[in-house]
Design an enzyme around this catalytic site. Structure first.
Site, PDB file in Angstrom:
ATOM      1  N   GLU A 299       0.843  -1.002  -0.148  1.00 17.34           N
ATOM      2  CA  GLU A 299       0.001   0.028   0.004  1.00 17.34           C
ATOM      3  C   GLU A 299       0.697   1.275  -0.049  1.00 17.34           C
ATOM      4  O   GLU A 299       0.749   2.082  -0.767  1.00 17.34           O
ATOM      5  CB  GLU A 299      -1.012  -0.018   1.132  1.00 17.34           C
ATOM      6  CG  GLU A 299      -1.872   1.209   1.084  1.00 17.34           C
ATOM      7  CD  GLU A 299      -2.802   1.470   0.347  1.00 17.34           C
ATOM      8  OE1 GLU A 299      -2.593   2.475  -0.416  1.00 17.34           O
ATOM      9  OE2 GLU A 299      -3.331   0.370  -0.238  1.00 17.34           O
ATOM     10  N   ASP A 303       1.269   4.186  -2.956  1.00 15.45           N
ATOM     11  CA  ASP A 303       0.850   5.653  -2.784  1.00 15.45           C
ATOM     12  C   ASP A 303       1.959   6.475  -3.080  1.00 15.45           C
ATOM     13  O   ASP A 303       1.578   7.478  -3.680  1.00 15.45           O
ATOM     14  CB  ASP A 303       0.302   5.679  -1.399  1.00 15.45           C
ATOM     15  CG  ASP A 303      -1.011   4.967  -0.970  1.00 15.45           C
ATOM     16  OD1 ASP A 303      -1.742   4.546  -2.080  1.00 15.45           O
ATOM     17  OD2 ASP A 303      -1.358   4.566   0.082  1.00 15.45           O
ATOM     18  N   SER A 518      -7.345   1.789  -3.448  1.00 17.51           N
ATOM     19  CA  SER A 518      -6.070   2.290  -3.230  1.00 17.51           C
ATOM     20  C   SER A 518      -5.279   2.995  -4.403  1.00 17.51           C
ATOM     21  O   SER A 518      -4.611   3.836  -3.994  1.00 17.51           O
ATOM     22  CB  SER A 518      -5.341   1.198  -2.436  1.00 17.51           C
ATOM     23  OG  SER A 518      -5.629   0.926  -1.136  1.00 17.51           O
TER      24      SER A 518
END
Length: 602
Positions: A299, A303, A518
């Site tokens: 994650e 990002d 996400s």
């Protein structure tokens, strides 16, 4: 159901200087019918286990702060872009002085001196560290260790707590008590792989038509890269600035670490000009950023690589907020906590300099978050918006709830109000009306990603800025569609969308595909950061809270997604359609059209 539009809380006009706590009747402050689906009582909590209790004090001036937010975020208002300062927002967040006095007296009664208390910058949150035994005495409750059946996670919680009757008006909530939210990262495990995968081969130079009518490399239909997003969303020719004070922020929680070697390898492959650059790391509440490959977080890598990679050379900030994941009972970890947003919000609101755009890809089922906690966290988001910050959140990866359209999968979509009825499960913080929720799309031409969470809040009323758009969608539904499964008067989400499948990141040294909303939030946030870059260069204020702009005129510069749906809870879910819908919102960005719009605004 509970709804909130303005956070108005009662306040006693006057109190005696000495509050008679001793002998004062204890009254239940908050309770839930039982732990949410999947959580089971394991054992009594160890009396010596340390809890970090956060006490939210009422904010009597919040309605005034909210009014400021609506005015400074509305492009048609004379005050558009006239954001509040840190000092101005703190004055509107502050509790009444008598509240400070009475809470301090209550803490002192239990042996806690002022030096044992940590106060937020606006003094609206009080934090204390106490053993379970003392917490049980203060709150007239019993804590237990609860286990999650599927994940094995364990947390220390209770299902009810009480406060002296006279204190109820002076404390909005105390947590961790009744909150079982895990605030997990929104990545769809169905679209994740830890090993490299071969991309579909396309003849060199083959193109397909993108949503803006421009040619897009055909390989983007199987693998999403930085170049693909710039092509798809019509931003190939825009170059950001490094020196105009524009910044992009990315948040990380629960031991999600952004690996710097992976980032540099990603830059080499997808944005060589950025190779050798880095972001600013900000540690909150003891947050770390372990750089071993074994600790690399999919994650966090996603990002930072896509968020910072798209906006380079705009400076990036990665916030790593401490707090271990739910602990293993046998370890009785003294540092266990699961309240990430309040720590992050406390820090951000205490700072004079905040990135103009911030993306977060974490959340959980709204009903696992106590109503009072959701309202207070959402109020903190409003405070950031009033200061000119654009907050974007992934909408979630469960469609309208859990599972798919198979009726058997609906068994997990149960209300937690004691009735145990089948209900769609909105996500928080995406359901907060003061943030911009980002749903997911896939393929070219774009269609709704089937996992894209969307629907209607059970906590927050529909804000005025989206009344027209959402009413138009609901009018298109056949009478009785999903009757009783959702709250048709609640805040609707998502607001917008972006690509959310087959993003090619570098994870532990290998190119790996990842998917989920996400992906969508940092991608959309990057284009918002570019728009802020353009406005700042034109001597204009940043965009701030986006939704009033998006729902008034901004939607004209978005690519409307009209195909697909978000099945879940044993239903086909909602359909994407012309205009706004609870799967992809108003759609995906057309940067050049958006830039023209925002530069024409005051």
């Amino acid at each position: 159901m509970k709804f909130v539009t303005l956070l108005v809380l009662p306040f006693a006009a006057a109190l005696a200087s000495t509050v008679p706590f001793k002998g004062c009747k204890q009254k239940v402050k908050e309770s839930i019918h039982g732990p949410p689906h999947g959580w089971y009582k394991h054992a009594p909590a160890p009396k010596h286990h340390m809890l970090e209790l956060k006490i939210a004090l009422p904010q009597p001036k919040f309605p005034e702060l909210e009014q400021h937010l609506w005015e400074v975020s509305d492009p048609s208002h004379a005050r558009y872009g006239a954001y509040l300062s840190k000092q101005e927002t703190e004055a509107l967040m502050a509790p009444h002085p008598e509240t400070l006095d009475i809470v301090s007296e209550w803490l002192a009664l239990h042996g806690l001196a002022e030096e044992d208390v940590v106060r937020s910058s606006a003094r609206d949150w009080v934090t204390i560290r106490v053993p379970v035994g003392l917490a049980e005495e203060m709150l007239d409750t019993t804590y237990h260790v609860y286990e999650h059946a599927e994940t094995g996670e364990s947390i220390v919680r209770t299902t009810s707590y009480s406060l002296p009757d006279i204190l109820h008006r002076h404390a909005d909530l105390i947590q961790p008590t009744t909150m079982f939210a895990r605030f997990k990262a929104f990545k769809s495990t169905l679209h994740w792989a830890n090993q490299a995968q071969s991309a579909v081969s396309y003849p060199p130079g083959e193109t397909i038509t993108g949503p803006a009518g421009n040619p897009v490399d055909a390989s983007c239909n199987s693998t999403i890269t930085l170049s693909c997003l710039r092509q798809l969303y019509n931003a190939e020719d825009y170059t950001t600035t490094a020196t105009n004070c524009n910044k992009l922020g990315i948040t990380g929680y629960l031991a999600q670490y952004a690996n710097n070697k992976d980032l540099q390898q990603f830059y080499q492959a997808q944005n060589p000009s950025a190779y050798g650059s880095n972001y600013t790391l900000v540690s909150i509440h003891g947050g770390k950023n372990n750089q071993s490959y074994a600790a690399a977080g999919g994650e966090a890598n996603l990002d930072t690589q896509f968020g910072f990679g798209l906006v380079w050379p705009t400076p990036g900030t990665f916030y790593t907020t401490g707090g271990e994941p739910p602990f293993i009972p046998s370890l009785a970890s003294p540092n266990n906590t699961n309240e990430p947003y309040t720590h992050w919000l406390d820090y951000l609101l205490s700072q004079d300099d905040i990135p103009q755009t911030i993306s977060t890809s974490y959340g959980d089922d709204e009903q696992t978050v106590p109503y009072t906690y959701a309202v207070r966290v959402c109020a903190g988001m409003a405070s950031l918006g009033a200061r000119g910050v654009s907050l974007l959140f992934s909408s979630g990866d469960g469609g309208v709830g859990v599972g798919n359209g198979n009726p058997a999968s609906g068994q997990k979509c149960k209300s937690n109000d004691g009735r145990n009825v089948t209900k769609f499960l909105p996500m928080f913080p995406a359901s907060c009306p003061y943030v911009t929720a980002v749903g997911g799309t896939t393929n070219i031409p774009e269609t709704a990603a089937p996992f894209s969470s969307g629907g209607f809040s059970n906590y927050f009323a529909r804000p005025a800025y989206q009344e027209s758009a959402v009413s138009a969608y609901l009018a298109m539904l056949a009478p009785g569609t999903y009757e009783g499964l959702y709250n048709c008067t609640g805040r609707a989400f998502p607001d917008v969308a972006a690509q959310s499948e087959n993003f090619s990141i570098i994870y532990r040294g290998q190119a790996s595909p990842i998917g989920g909303t996400s992906c969508a939030s940092p991608a959309f946030a990057a284009f918002v950061s570019m728009l802020n870059d353009a406005r700042i260069n034109a001597q204009k204020a940043p965009l701030g809270f986006l939704n009033p702009f998006l729902y008034s005129t901004g939607y004209n510069a978005l690519n409307d997604i009209t195909d697909g749906s978000n099945p879940g809870c044993g239903t086909p879910g909602f359909n994407a359609t012309v205009g706004w819908d609870p799967v992809t919102g108003y759609g995906t960005p057309n940067f050049e059209k958006l830039k023209a719009l925002v530069l024409a605004m005051p």
